[in-house]
Design an enzyme around this catalytic site. Sequence first.
Site, PDB file in Angstrom:
ATOM      1  CB  CYS A 167      -7.928   8.221   8.266  1.00 34.36           C
ATOM      2  SG  CYS A 167      -9.547   7.590   7.799  1.00 34.36           S
TER       3      CYS A 167
ATOM      4  CG  ASN B 102      -2.707   4.362  10.051  1.00 34.63           C
ATOM      5  OD1 ASN B 102      -2.789   4.116   8.856  1.00 34.63           O
ATOM      6  ND2 ASN B 102      -3.757   4.695  10.781  1.00 34.63           N
TER       7      ASN B 102
ATOM      8  CD1 TRP C  32      -5.944   1.061  -0.072  1.00 35.37           C
ATOM      9  CD2 TRP C  32      -7.736   2.406  -0.108  1.00 35.37           C
ATOM     10  NE1 TRP C  32      -5.656   2.147   0.719  1.00 35.37           N
ATOM     11  CE2 TRP C  32      -6.734   2.995   0.714  1.00 35.37           C
ATOM     12  CE3 TRP C  32      -8.940   3.081  -0.272  1.00 35.37           C
ATOM     13  CZ2 TRP C  32      -6.912   4.210   1.358  1.00 35.37           C
ATOM     14  CZ3 TRP C  32      -9.124   4.301   0.364  1.00 35.37           C
ATOM     15  CH2 TRP C  32      -8.121   4.848   1.170  1.00 35.37           C
TER      16      TRP C  32
ATOM     17  NE  ARG D 207       9.595  27.974   6.957  1.00 37.75           N
ATOM     18  CZ  ARG D 207       9.865  29.145   6.396  1.00 37.75           C
ATOM     19  NH1 ARG D 207      10.003  29.218   5.068  1.00 37.75           N
ATOM     20  NH2 ARG D 207       9.999  30.237   7.129  1.00 37.75           N
TER      21      ARG D 207
ATOM     22  CE1 TYR E 198      -7.256  11.444  -9.332  1.00 38.44           C
ATOM     23  CE2 TYR E 198      -9.505  11.217 -10.136  1.00 38.44           C
ATOM     24  CZ  TYR E 198      -8.323  10.643  -9.701  1.00 38.44           C
ATOM     25  OH  TYR E 198      -8.200   9.268  -9.652  1.00 38.44           O
TER      26      TYR E 198
ATOM     27  CG  ASP F  19     -10.706   0.790  13.700  1.00 39.35           C
ATOM     28  OD1 ASP F  19     -10.520   0.383  14.862  1.00 39.35           O
ATOM     29  OD2 ASP F  19     -11.248   0.078  12.829  1.00 39.35           O
TER      30      ASP F  19
ATOM     31  CD  GLU G  87      -2.535   1.379   2.612  1.00 38.87           C
ATOM     32  OE1 GLU G  87      -3.661   1.878   2.626  1.00 38.87           O
ATOM     33  OE2 GLU G  87      -1.947   1.001   3.648  1.00 38.87           O
TER      34      GLU G  87
ATOM     35  NE  ARG H 248     -10.439  12.372   8.069  1.00 45.94           N
ATOM     36  CZ  ARG H 248     -11.483  11.562   8.200  1.00 45.94           C
ATOM     37  NH1 ARG H 248     -12.243  11.622   9.271  1.00 45.94           N
ATOM     38  NH2 ARG H 248     -11.782  10.680   7.254  1.00 45.94           N
TER      39      ARG H 248
END
Length: 267
Positions: free
Chosen positions: A143, A174, A59, A122, A93, A166, A37, A163
Site C-alpha cells: 500500500c 503509517n 499481519w 536519489r 523469491y 485507509d 512491524e 497508493r
Amino acid sequence: TGVDTLAVFGHMIRFNISECFPILTKRKMFPHAIFKELLWMLSGSTDVNDLEAMGSKIWTPWRDKAFEKKHGYDDGELGPIYGWQMRRFGAHYGNRNSGHRTGFDQISWIVKELVNNPTSRRIIMSYWNPSDVNSDKVRLPPCHYSFQLNVTDNKLSGMLVQRSCDVPIGSPANIQFYAALIYMFAQQCGLMPYELVYSMADAHIYVNQIDIERGQGSLRVTIKSSRPGMIIGRAGEGANKLRAEVVKFLNKIKADIPKEFKLDIEE
C-alpha cells in the site's frame, strides 16, 4: 474488501517531527506493535511467525493456507512483500532459503548515501517491483510503496507515497512507522529528524467507519503532560549497524522494543 468507500484522489499532510512524535491522541494506539512491524520488515522477514514471536499480530489475519500451498511457501509466508523488497529488491523469491544474499539491499544503500552523499536527490526506497506485486505470489501488494529522504542543513526529512490509504486505521499506523524510520536513519547517520511528508493517492474511508469517525471527531482531548516524543539509544558509530535500542514515549507511552535487536548493514 467488498465495502464501499468515500475517497479523495491526491492528498498531502506534513508533520514537523523535530518538535514531537506524531501519534493520534483521540483513540487508543498501539505503537509497540507498529515498531515491531518496522523492525520485522527491516530484518527482511516475510514470515508472519517472526512478527508474532515479537508480540505483534498485525499481519496474522493475512495468513492463508491455500495461498501457501499454491506457491509452495512455508507456514506463515506472505511472499515478496515489504521486508523482501527492502533488503533483497529484484531477487528471485524462489531462492529465499538458499543462504545467499542476492538482490539489492535498499536499507544498506540508504545508510551509505546519507553518510557519504547526503545532498543526493536519489535517496529513494521502493517496494513496487512490478514483476512481484502484479503477480499472485504476494499475499498483499504494498500500500505504501515509495519513501524518499532529503537532508537539508543536517536535518533529515522523508516523503512517504501511498497508493491506497485507509485513513482512519492505516494512516495513523503509517505515520508512526515512517516517523520512527526517519528517527532511526537520523540517529545512525548523525542527522536531526525534521519532517515527515505524507502523500496519499487514493485516500478513503469505508462507509461502515463514518459514524465511528464522526464520534471521534467530536472528542476533546487534553494532553496533561508534554507532547509525545521519541528517544532512540545510540547504536554505535558508522554505517554498519542500525538498531532501535531504547524507544520511549515521553507522554507516558512506552514501546517495549527488544533492547538487543541488531540489524546488520552490509559494507
